[in-house]
Design a protein around this motif. Structure first.
Motif, PDB file in Angstrom:
ATOM      1  N   SER A   4       7.420   4.767  -2.737  1.00 28.44           N
ATOM      2  CA  SER A   4       7.875   3.612  -3.523  1.00 28.44           C
ATOM      3  C   SER A   4       9.341   3.310  -3.275  1.00 28.44           C
ATOM      4  N   LEU A   5      10.147   4.341  -3.229  1.00 27.76           N
ATOM      5  CA  LEU A   5      11.573   4.131  -2.950  1.00 27.76           C
ATOM      6  C   LEU A   5      11.782   3.563  -1.549  1.00 27.76           C
ATOM      7  N   ALA A   6      10.963   3.993  -0.607  1.00 25.78           N
ATOM      8  CA  ALA A   6      11.055   3.472   0.759  1.00 25.78           C
ATOM      9  C   ALA A   6      10.693   1.985   0.808  1.00 25.78           C
ATOM     10  N   ALA A  48       5.263  13.072  -6.565  1.00 31.07           N
ATOM     11  CA  ALA A  48       6.621  13.107  -6.017  1.00 31.07           C
ATOM     12  C   ALA A  48       6.675  12.423  -4.647  1.00 31.07           C
ATOM     13  N   LEU A  49       5.683  12.687  -3.822  1.00 29.00           N
ATOM     14  CA  LEU A  49       5.653  12.032  -2.511  1.00 29.00           C
ATOM     15  C   LEU A  49       5.395  10.527  -2.646  1.00 29.00           C
ATOM     16  N   LEU A  52      -2.109   4.810  -4.936  1.00 23.13           N
ATOM     17  CA  LEU A  52      -2.977   5.226  -3.835  1.00 23.13           C
ATOM     18  C   LEU A  52      -2.349   6.373  -3.048  1.00 23.13           C
ATOM     19  N   ALA A  53      -1.050   6.279  -2.804  1.00 25.57           N
ATOM     20  CA  ALA A  53      -0.365   7.347  -2.078  1.00 25.57           C
ATOM     21  C   ALA A  53      -0.439   8.652  -2.853  1.00 25.57           C
ATOM     22  N   LEU A  94      -3.097  19.091  -2.318  1.00 26.35           N
ATOM     23  CA  LEU A  94      -1.870  19.437  -3.026  1.00 26.35           C
ATOM     24  C   LEU A  94      -2.062  19.267  -4.526  1.00 26.35           C
ATOM     25  N   ASN A  95      -1.135  19.805  -5.267  1.00 26.77           N
ATOM     26  CA  ASN A  95      -1.098  19.585  -6.701  1.00 26.77           C
ATOM     27  C   ASN A  95      -0.828  18.100  -6.957  1.00 26.77           C
TER      28      ASN A  95
END
Length: 178
Positions: free
Chosen positions: A124-126, A118-119, A100-101, A111-112
Motif C-alpha cells: 500500500s505504501l508503495a 505487514a507486507l 488481496l496482498a 505465513l502468519n
C-alpha cells in the motif's frame, strides 16, 4: 487636516457587503456546510432508533462503528488530499489490493496473518509513493495519475489472483494462522 483630505473622506462611499458583515455565533454555525451533514446523520440515527428496535442494542452500535471505522480511516486520508487540492481515484481499489496482498501472501507463503498484513502495508505504501512520485515529477494532474493507477491495480488484482489461485477470489481468512 487639510480641506482636500476632508473632501476625499467625505466623498468616500462605504460599501456594505453581506459576506463580510458581522454575524452572530449561532448564525455563523448554521451557515457552515458540515452542519447540514451533521443534522442529516442525527436524523437518520433517530429514525433507526425509533423504527428498528434491534438497532438500539450495543451489538448493533458496535457493528455500525466497526463499519464506519473502516470507511472513515480511508476517508481521512482522501480528505487530506482534497484539502490540498488533489484527488485520489485509486484509493478504493488500493484497499482491495492491500487486502488481496495480505490474504494471498499469508495463505500462499504459509505465513502468519500478521506478517501478511505487514507486507500488504508495504504494498500500500508503495502504491501511494508511486502515485505521489508520478504527480510530483510529471506535473500531470493527480486525477489522471490515480485514474491510471485505479485501472492498473484492478487489472493486476484480477491477473495475479487468477494466476496464483486459478480463480479471482482468495481463501477465507478464518482458515489462516494468526
Amino acid at each position: 487636516m487639510s480641506t482636500q483630505q476632508d473632501l476625499d473622506l467625505a466623498s468616500h462611499k462605504v460599501v456594505h457587503d453581506e459576506r463580510v458583515k458581522e454575524q452572530r455565533r449561532l448564525q455563523r454555525l448554521l451557515v457552515r456546510p458540515e452542519i447540514g451533514s451533521l443534522f442529516g446523520a442525527i436524523a437518520i440515527f433517530v429514525f433507526f432508533m425509533v423504527v428498528a428496535p434491534p438497532f438500539r442494542s450495543p451489538e448493533a452500535l458496535a457493528t455500525v462503528l466497526y463499519a464506519s471505522s473502516t470507511i472513515g480511516i480511508m476517508a481521512c486520508a482522501v480528505a487530506l488530499l482534497m484539502i490540498g487540492g488533489e484527488f485520489d481515484l485509486s484509493a478504493g481499489v488500493a484497499v482491495t489490493t492491500s487486502s488481496l496482498a495480505a490474504s494471498m501472501i499469508a495463505y500462499n507463503l504459509h505465513l502468519n496473518l500478521w506478517a501478511g498484513a505487514a507486507l500488504a502495508l508495504v504494498v500500500s505504501l508503495a502504491v501511494g509513493f508511486f502515485n505521489g512520485y508520478l504527480v510530483m515529477k510529471t506535473k500531470i494532474p493527480s486525477f489522471l495519475i490515480t485514474l491510471s493507477s485505479f485501472l492498473m491495480l484492478t487489472g493486476i488484482n484480477l491477473a495475479v489472483t487468477k494466476l496464483v489461485t486459478g480463480q479471482v477470489a482468495t481463501p477465507s481468512v478464518s482458515d489462516m494462522a494468526g
